[in-house]
Design a protein around this motif. Structure first.
Motif, PDB file in Angstrom:
ATOM      1  N   ARG A  50       5.692  -6.251   5.023  1.00  0.00           N
ATOM      2  CA  ARG A  50       6.735  -5.596   4.231  1.00  0.00           C
ATOM      3  C   ARG A  50       7.033  -6.396   2.958  1.00  0.00           C
ATOM      4  O   ARG A  50       7.214  -5.814   1.876  1.00  0.00           O
ATOM      5  CB  ARG A  50       8.000  -5.442   5.079  1.00  0.00           C
ATOM      6  CG  ARG A  50       9.121  -4.689   4.395  1.00  0.00           C
ATOM      7  CD  ARG A  50      10.315  -4.572   5.310  1.00  0.00           C
ATOM      8  NE  ARG A  50      10.032  -3.732   6.465  1.00  0.00           N
ATOM      9  CZ  ARG A  50      10.210  -2.418   6.491  1.00  0.00           C
ATOM     10  NH1 ARG A  50      10.692  -1.789   5.421  1.00  0.00           N
ATOM     11  NH2 ARG A  50       9.941  -1.721   7.579  1.00  0.00           N
ATOM     12  N   ALA A  51       7.077  -7.716   3.071  1.00  0.00           N
ATOM     13  CA  ALA A  51       7.353  -8.550   1.896  1.00  0.00           C
ATOM     14  C   ALA A  51       6.271  -8.385   0.839  1.00  0.00           C
ATOM     15  O   ALA A  51       6.565  -8.315  -0.366  1.00  0.00           O
ATOM     16  CB  ALA A  51       7.494 -10.014   2.311  1.00  0.00           C
ATOM     17  N   ASP A  52       5.002  -8.335   1.272  1.00  0.00           N
ATOM     18  CA  ASP A  52       3.902  -8.140   0.328  1.00  0.00           C
ATOM     19  C   ASP A  52       4.036  -6.801  -0.392  1.00  0.00           C
ATOM     20  O   ASP A  52       3.840  -6.711  -1.615  1.00  0.00           O
ATOM     21  CB  ASP A  52       2.563  -8.170   1.065  1.00  0.00           C
ATOM     22  CG  ASP A  52       2.183  -9.554   1.565  1.00  0.00           C
ATOM     23  OD1 ASP A  52       2.682 -10.544   1.003  1.00  0.00           O
ATOM     24  OD2 ASP A  52       1.388  -9.632   2.526  1.00  0.00           O
ATOM     25  N   ILE A  53       4.350  -5.781   0.366  1.00  0.00           N
ATOM     26  CA  ILE A  53       4.461  -4.433  -0.201  1.00  0.00           C
ATOM     27  C   ILE A  53       5.611  -4.368  -1.203  1.00  0.00           C
ATOM     28  O   ILE A  53       5.473  -3.816  -2.306  1.00  0.00           O
ATOM     29  CB  ILE A  53       4.654  -3.406   0.922  1.00  0.00           C
ATOM     30  CG1 ILE A  53       3.392  -3.327   1.789  1.00  0.00           C
ATOM     31  CG2 ILE A  53       4.994  -2.033   0.353  1.00  0.00           C
ATOM     32  CD1 ILE A  53       3.573  -2.544   3.072  1.00  0.00           C
ATOM     33  N   GLU A  54       6.733  -4.940  -0.848  1.00  0.00           N
ATOM     34  CA  GLU A  54       7.889  -4.907  -1.741  1.00  0.00           C
ATOM     35  C   GLU A  54       7.643  -5.726  -3.006  1.00  0.00           C
ATOM     36  O   GLU A  54       8.120  -5.364  -4.090  1.00  0.00           O
ATOM     37  CB  GLU A  54       9.127  -5.383  -0.992  1.00  0.00           C
ATOM     38  CG  GLU A  54       9.570  -4.378   0.078  1.00  0.00           C
ATOM     39  CD  GLU A  54      10.716  -4.874   0.942  1.00  0.00           C
ATOM     40  OE1 GLU A  54      11.026  -6.089   0.871  1.00  0.00           O
ATOM     41  OE2 GLU A  54      11.310  -4.049   1.671  1.00  0.00           O
ATOM     42  N   GLU A  85      -3.110   1.995   2.415  1.00  0.00           N
ATOM     43  CA  GLU A  85      -1.652   2.040   2.263  1.00  0.00           C
ATOM     44  C   GLU A  85      -0.960   2.772   3.412  1.00  0.00           C
ATOM     45  O   GLU A  85       0.265   2.694   3.551  1.00  0.00           O
ATOM     46  CB  GLU A  85      -1.265   2.720   0.943  1.00  0.00           C
ATOM     47  CG  GLU A  85      -1.743   1.999  -0.299  1.00  0.00           C
ATOM     48  CD  GLU A  85      -3.087   2.500  -0.780  1.00  0.00           C
ATOM     49  OE1 GLU A  85      -3.405   2.301  -1.972  1.00  0.00           O
ATOM     50  OE2 GLU A  85      -3.832   3.127   0.024  1.00  0.00           O
ATOM     51  N   VAL A  86      -1.718   3.505   4.210  1.00  0.00           N
ATOM     52  CA  VAL A  86      -1.099   4.279   5.290  1.00  0.00           C
ATOM     53  C   VAL A  86      -1.525   3.812   6.683  1.00  0.00           C
ATOM     54  O   VAL A  86      -1.047   4.345   7.689  1.00  0.00           O
ATOM     55  CB  VAL A  86      -1.410   5.791   5.149  1.00  0.00           C
ATOM     56  CG1 VAL A  86      -0.899   6.302   3.800  1.00  0.00           C
ATOM     57  CG2 VAL A  86      -2.891   6.093   5.319  1.00  0.00           C
ATOM     58  N   ARG A  87      -2.390   2.819   6.762  1.00  0.00           N
ATOM     59  CA  ARG A  87      -2.889   2.385   8.069  1.00  0.00           C
ATOM     60  C   ARG A  87      -1.890   1.502   8.819  1.00  0.00           C
ATOM     61  O   ARG A  87      -1.871   1.495  10.048  1.00  0.00           O
ATOM     62  CB  ARG A  87      -4.223   1.651   7.908  1.00  0.00           C
ATOM     63  CG  ARG A  87      -5.382   2.572   7.517  1.00  0.00           C
ATOM     64  CD  ARG A  87      -6.719   1.873   7.587  1.00  0.00           C
ATOM     65  NE  ARG A  87      -7.804   2.737   7.174  1.00  0.00           N
ATOM     66  CZ  ARG A  87      -8.417   3.630   7.968  1.00  0.00           C
ATOM     67  NH1 ARG A  87      -8.024   3.762   9.229  1.00  0.00           N
ATOM     68  NH2 ARG A  87      -9.406   4.376   7.512  1.00  0.00           N
ATOM     69  N   GLY A  88      -1.095   0.740   8.102  1.00  0.00           N
ATOM     70  CA  GLY A  88      -0.139  -0.147   8.757  1.00  0.00           C
ATOM     71  C   GLY A  88       1.058   0.609   9.315  1.00  0.00           C
ATOM     72  O   GLY A  88       1.405   1.694   8.841  1.00  0.00           O
ATOM     73  N   ASP A  89       1.699   0.017  10.329  1.00  0.00           N
ATOM     74  CA  ASP A  89       2.884   0.612  10.949  1.00  0.00           C
ATOM     75  C   ASP A  89       4.066  -0.328  10.737  1.00  0.00           C
ATOM     76  O   ASP A  89       4.059  -1.462  11.219  1.00  0.00           O
ATOM     77  CB  ASP A  89       2.645   0.832  12.445  1.00  0.00           C
ATOM     78  CG  ASP A  89       3.776   1.613  13.104  1.00  0.00           C
ATOM     79  OD1 ASP A  89       4.945   1.392  12.732  1.00  0.00           O
ATOM     80  OD2 ASP A  89       3.496   2.429  13.989  1.00  0.00           O
ATOM     81  N   PHE A  90       5.058   0.155  10.032  1.00  0.00           N
ATOM     82  CA  PHE A  90       6.254  -0.633   9.747  1.00  0.00           C
ATOM     83  C   PHE A  90       7.451   0.111  10.334  1.00  0.00           C
ATOM     84  O   PHE A  90       8.062   0.942   9.660  1.00  0.00           O
ATOM     85  CB  PHE A  90       6.407  -0.842   8.239  1.00  0.00           C
ATOM     86  CG  PHE A  90       5.242  -1.582   7.627  1.00  0.00           C
ATOM     87  CD1 PHE A  90       5.249  -2.962   7.553  1.00  0.00           C
ATOM     88  CD2 PHE A  90       4.129  -0.879   7.177  1.00  0.00           C
ATOM     89  CE1 PHE A  90       4.178  -3.641   7.009  1.00  0.00           C
ATOM     90  CE2 PHE A  90       3.046  -1.553   6.633  1.00  0.00           C
ATOM     91  CZ  PHE A  90       3.063  -2.942   6.551  1.00  0.00           C
ATOM     92  N   ARG A 113       6.813   3.740  10.122  1.00  0.00           N
ATOM     93  CA  ARG A 113       6.597   4.264   8.773  1.00  0.00           C
ATOM     94  C   ARG A 113       5.360   3.610   8.172  1.00  0.00           C
ATOM     95  O   ARG A 113       4.989   2.503   8.535  1.00  0.00           O
ATOM     96  CB  ARG A 113       7.822   3.999   7.884  1.00  0.00           C
ATOM     97  CG  ARG A 113       9.086   4.575   8.498  1.00  0.00           C
ATOM     98  CD  ARG A 113      10.323   4.206   7.720  1.00  0.00           C
ATOM     99  NE  ARG A 113      10.444   5.025   6.521  1.00  0.00           N
ATOM    100  CZ  ARG A 113      10.555   4.542   5.284  1.00  0.00           C
ATOM    101  NH1 ARG A 113      10.529   3.235   5.082  1.00  0.00           N
ATOM    102  NH2 ARG A 113      10.687   5.347   4.266  1.00  0.00           N
ATOM    103  N   THR A 114       4.717   4.310   7.265  1.00  0.00           N
ATOM    104  CA  THR A 114       3.536   3.772   6.605  1.00  0.00           C
ATOM    105  C   THR A 114       3.923   2.789   5.504  1.00  0.00           C
ATOM    106  O   THR A 114       5.056   2.790   5.013  1.00  0.00           O
ATOM    107  CB  THR A 114       2.706   4.896   5.962  1.00  0.00           C
ATOM    108  OG1 THR A 114       3.467   5.483   4.897  1.00  0.00           O
ATOM    109  CG2 THR A 114       2.334   5.960   6.986  1.00  0.00           C
ATOM    110  N   LEU A 128       3.262  13.335   5.648  1.00  0.00           N
ATOM    111  CA  LEU A 128       3.557  12.220   4.749  1.00  0.00           C
ATOM    112  C   LEU A 128       4.189  12.725   3.460  1.00  0.00           C
ATOM    113  O   LEU A 128       5.212  12.198   2.993  1.00  0.00           O
ATOM    114  CB  LEU A 128       2.271  11.451   4.442  1.00  0.00           C
ATOM    115  CG  LEU A 128       2.384  10.302   3.440  1.00  0.00           C
ATOM    116  CD1 LEU A 128       3.264   9.185   3.973  1.00  0.00           C
ATOM    117  CD2 LEU A 128       0.989   9.767   3.077  1.00  0.00           C
ATOM    118  N   VAL A 129       3.594  13.748   2.881  1.00  0.00           N
ATOM    119  CA  VAL A 129       4.113  14.318   1.634  1.00  0.00           C
ATOM    120  C   VAL A 129       5.518  14.861   1.839  1.00  0.00           C
ATOM    121  O   VAL A 129       6.404  14.686   0.988  1.00  0.00           O
ATOM    122  CB  VAL A 129       3.145  15.398   1.120  1.00  0.00           C
ATOM    123  CG1 VAL A 129       3.801  16.256   0.044  1.00  0.00           C
ATOM    124  CG2 VAL A 129       1.866  14.757   0.577  1.00  0.00           C
TER     125      VAL A 129
END
Length: 246
Positions: free
Chosen positions: A99-103, A131-136, A139-140, A172-173
């Protein structure tokens, strides 16, 4: 014919553009496209400028690497060409692990957006599959990214890569809502073998469902690759959109 809602990512026709950009864009206009998404617009600036004026094609959007780059030259050239939205096509997969990397990546794109406002340009981001493979927390990564973006930064959701990445592109959309200003409309099997991509309606992608989930987004036809006549494939895709996208 196209009601001004359809566009073409010119990366699709990159081989033809390298040979004769002007004739390529004339053929695009003759198919019935009103809009294009520019590819390599800094390299071909003068040719694009002349041919866009000649054909009447509107550069609604363009792709350029913006994060971890000096984006100012790209912004200036985009403004000169009349580009409305400048879209970063890919942030490295390694930056989507936490999450930190993404932000942090979102903050960098926000900084570009601040520069772009002075040029009258909107900034956007285009996804691939990572961008959608991870689970947070259910949420993607793309959704985490969207939450961290400034309100005026938009998304261009690539339906093919979202589905290949393992999520429902339509769902997702829907979750991303008005943030989705553009859709990359492409079809094919659930595979990274891009040469197997097909004209819209000929592959496995739930194209109609995705279109319905984003009724106001610009539909951008794209092939990463195609083992056939690419101009015929593009025209078939446009006609499919006009038929089903009502």
């Amino acid at each position: 014919m196209t009601e001004h809602r359809y566009s073409l990512q010119l990366y699709t026709l990159r081989d033809s553009i390298k040979t004769d950009l002007a004739e390529t864009l004339r053929r695009v206009a003759a198919m019935g496209f009103d809009n294009v998404e520019l590819w390599q617009f800094e390299q071909y600036r003068d040719e694009y400028s002349r041919t866009l004026a000649e054909t009447g094609l509107r550069p609604l959007s363009a792709h350029a690497m913006l994060v971890r780059q000096d984006a100012r030259a790209a912004l200036r050239t985009a403004a000169e060409l009349g580009v409305g939205t400048l879209i970063d096509p890919r942030i490295d997969a390694a930056r989507w692990a936490t999450r930190a990397d993404i932000e942090a990546a979102a903050a960098e794109l926000n900084a570009v957006a601040e520069l772009a406002r002075d040029e009258g340009i909107t900034i956007g981001y285009h996804n691939h599959d990572h961008e959608v493979r991870g689970d947070f927390d259910g949420r993607t990564g793309l959704e985490v990214f969207a939450d961290a973006l400034d309100d005026d930064v938009v998304l261009e959701v690539d339906m093919y890569w979202a589905e290949v990445g393992g999520v429902s592109a339509a769902e997702l959309v829907s979750r991303l809502g008005d943030r989705v200003a553009f859709l990359h409309a492409k079809d094919g099997p659930y595979s990274k073998a891009v040469s197997e991509q097909q004209p819209l309606g000929k592959g496995a992608m739930p194209v109609v469902d995705v279109l319905k989930a984003a009724p106001d987004a610009v539909r951008v036809v794209e092939f990463d690759a195609y083992d056939g006549d690419i101009f015929a494939g593009v025209e078939e895709s446009l006609r499919y959109l006009v038929e089903v996208d009502r």
